[in-house]
Design a protein around this motif. Structure first.
Motif, PDB file in Angstrom:
ATOM      1  N   VAL B  27       1.645  -2.753  -1.901  1.00 50.48           N
ATOM      2  CA  VAL B  27       1.566  -1.316  -1.521  1.00 50.48           C
ATOM      3  C   VAL B  27       2.662  -0.462  -2.059  1.00 50.48           C
ATOM      4  O   VAL B  27       3.909  -0.714  -1.768  1.00 50.48           O
ATOM      5  CB  VAL B  27       1.597  -1.264   0.306  1.00 50.48           C
ATOM      6  N   PRO B  28       2.195   0.673  -2.738  1.00 54.61           N
ATOM      7  CA  PRO B  28       3.706   1.234  -3.444  1.00 54.61           C
ATOM      8  C   PRO B  28       4.213   2.106  -2.309  1.00 54.61           C
ATOM      9  O   PRO B  28       3.370   2.789  -1.534  1.00 54.61           O
ATOM     10  CB  PRO B  28       2.719   2.313  -4.304  1.00 54.61           C
ATOM     11  N   LEU B  29       5.570   2.351  -2.479  1.00 55.92           N
ATOM     12  CA  LEU B  29       6.356   2.854  -1.461  1.00 55.92           C
ATOM     13  C   LEU B  29       6.280   4.274  -1.558  1.00 55.92           C
ATOM     14  O   LEU B  29       7.284   4.918  -2.185  1.00 55.92           O
ATOM     15  CB  LEU B  29       7.800   2.100  -1.467  1.00 55.92           C
ATOM     16  N   THR B  30       5.159   5.076  -1.417  1.00 49.92           N
ATOM     17  CA  THR B  30       5.185   6.481  -1.562  1.00 49.92           C
ATOM     18  C   THR B  30       6.148   7.097  -0.393  1.00 49.92           C
ATOM     19  O   THR B  30       6.220   6.507   0.538  1.00 49.92           O
ATOM     20  CB  THR B  30       3.938   7.130  -1.672  1.00 49.92           C
ATOM     21  N   PRO B  31       6.403   8.430  -0.238  1.00 50.16           N
ATOM     22  CA  PRO B  31       7.013   9.034   0.692  1.00 50.16           C
ATOM     23  C   PRO B  31       6.315   8.899   1.965  1.00 50.16           C
ATOM     24  O   PRO B  31       6.633   8.555   3.169  1.00 50.16           O
ATOM     25  CB  PRO B  31       7.281  10.573   0.348  1.00 50.16           C
ATOM     26  N   ALA B  32       4.935   8.993   1.824  1.00 50.25           N
ATOM     27  CA  ALA B  32       3.933   8.968   3.155  1.00 50.25           C
ATOM     28  C   ALA B  32       4.008   7.260   3.786  1.00 50.25           C
ATOM     29  O   ALA B  32       4.057   7.168   5.100  1.00 50.25           O
ATOM     30  CB  ALA B  32       2.362   9.116   2.884  1.00 50.25           C
ATOM     31  N   VAL B  33       4.169   6.335   2.892  1.00 48.08           N
ATOM     32  CA  VAL B  33       4.346   5.001   3.208  1.00 48.08           C
ATOM     33  C   VAL B  33       5.432   4.892   3.908  1.00 48.08           C
ATOM     34  O   VAL B  33       5.715   4.272   5.030  1.00 48.08           O
ATOM     35  CB  VAL B  33       4.135   3.851   2.134  1.00 48.08           C
ATOM     36  N   ARG B  34       6.742   5.408   3.413  1.00 49.10           N
ATOM     37  CA  ARG B  34       7.843   5.285   4.140  1.00 49.10           C
ATOM     38  C   ARG B  34       7.859   6.054   5.433  1.00 49.10           C
ATOM     39  O   ARG B  34       8.600   5.276   6.589  1.00 49.10           O
ATOM     40  CB  ARG B  34       9.105   6.112   3.097  1.00 49.10           C
ATOM     41  N   ARG B  35       7.342   7.200   5.678  1.00 45.70           N
ATOM     42  CA  ARG B  35       7.269   7.778   6.815  1.00 45.70           C
ATOM     43  C   ARG B  35       6.556   6.947   7.784  1.00 45.70           C
ATOM     44  O   ARG B  35       6.996   6.842   9.069  1.00 45.70           O
ATOM     45  CB  ARG B  35       6.542   9.290   6.737  1.00 45.70           C
ATOM     46  N   MET B  36       5.516   6.117   7.224  1.00 44.46           N
ATOM     47  CA  MET B  36       4.497   5.290   8.015  1.00 44.46           C
ATOM     48  C   MET B  36       5.663   4.288   8.785  1.00 44.46           C
ATOM     49  O   MET B  36       5.452   3.858   9.981  1.00 44.46           O
ATOM     50  CB  MET B  36       3.407   4.718   7.511  1.00 44.46           C
TER      51      MET B  36
END
Lengths: 224, 95
Positions: B27-36
């Motif tokens: 799963v790529p660590l996009t800003p949204a994923v980081r916030r999740m």
């Protein structure tokens, strides 16, 4: 790794470890009461090292073994580890595969919670690993004491031991609470996990609550 | 039988420990994923605590509340835990 927080994490978990000894005693006593062999109780603490799932497995050891049920219940009770792993991935990503596999071996709630307030990535992992070994050691000590001397300790509930873990988590929640930006995810996760817990069996409320909390944190971020 | 059962539990538990890390490899660590992930890291503790507070007696609840109040005012972890456990024990002793 040792310079970067392993021993710091180990000793910082000392007070929690003292209480883990109490949990270990409770496990040893409960296992003996249920008729599990001394060897099974002690070896399980050492190699499974996940108290809640050990307690949950007790009834499955009586009668014919149902390995599928044992597997599923263990996964469900320990499902919160999955979430810890996902949230630690950004910290572990640059480490080798072997290092990652070793680091999560003793991953458990209390050191994870304690390390949330540590800003440095490498140090955070080292704290969790060091703290994890303190918890492992004290869990073993408690288990052996419970198996050998369990009968003479009386009711550990009277001393408030059973409240220790929830109190520890609540205290950690206060330390990670960041005011207004935490409000929506916390309330949403709390309500969602409670409703799920009251409606469905199987310990999945932990996953549901965290997913809702994470999702609300994303939504909130996009509105800023 | 005991060894097989233990092996099953070890496998199941270790899969929960490494599984989350492995899944994130894909799963790529996009800003949204980081916030999740950040949101989950904090609220997972809350989701673990809730059944204790819900199922527990008033001694347990009083202890949790005392721990929270102490931590919010003093910011001292060990002190807050000790105060919480003490409140639970005293509550049960008194009532």
């Amino acid at each position: 790794m040792r310079k970067g927080g392993f021993w710091d994490g180990f000793w910082r978990l000392g007070p929690v470890g003292a209480m883990v000894i109490a949990f270990g005693i409770a496990w040893g006593v409960a296992g003996k009461d249920a008729g599990l062999s001394d060897a099974l109780i002690i070896v399980m603490s050492g190699v499974v090292f996940a108290g809640a799932s050990q307690f949950a497995s007790i009834e499955l050891w009586a009668g014919p073994m149902n390995y599928l049920a044992l597997f599923l219940i263990t996964v469900a009770v320990n499902a919160r580890h999955l979430l810890m792993g996902t949230t630690l991935y950004p910290d572990l990503a640059h480490q080798s595969r072997w290092r990652q596999m070793l680091s999560v071996m003793t991953m458990t709630d209390a050191p994870y919670a304690m390390a949330q307030s540590e800003p440095d990535r490498d140090r955070r992992i080292a704290l969790i690993v060091g703290g994890g070994w303190m918890i492992w050691l004290t869990w073993m000590i408690g288990t052996v004491i419970g198996v050998v001397f369990g009968g003479i300790l009386g009711d550990t509930r009277a001393y408030g031991f059973d409240a220790l873990m929830p109190i520890f988590f609540s205290v950690m929640l206060v330390s990670v609470f960041k005011g207004r930006s935490s409000l929506l995810p916390f309330i949403g996760a709390g309500v969602a996990s409670l409703l799920w817990y009251l409606s469905f069996p199987g310990n999945w409320h932990v996953i549901v609550g965290a997913l809702v909390g994470g999702a609300l944190n994303v939504v909130q971020g996009e509105q800023e | 039988m005991m060894a097989v059962g233990l092996a099953v539990m070890v496998l199941a538990t270790y899969l929960t420990r490494i599984g989350g890390v492995w899944v994130m490899h894909f799963v790529p660590l996009t800003p949204a994923v980081r916030r999740m992930l950040a949101g989950m890291a904090n609220t997972v503790l809350l989701a673990v605590v809730i059944p204790y507070a819900w199922e527990g007696d008033w001694g347990m609840r009083a202890g949790i509340l005392a721990g929270i109040v102490c931590m919010a005012t003093t910011r001292r972890t060990v002190l807050s835990m000790a105060v919480g456990v003490l409140v639970t024990a005293l509550y049960r002793l008194a009532l």
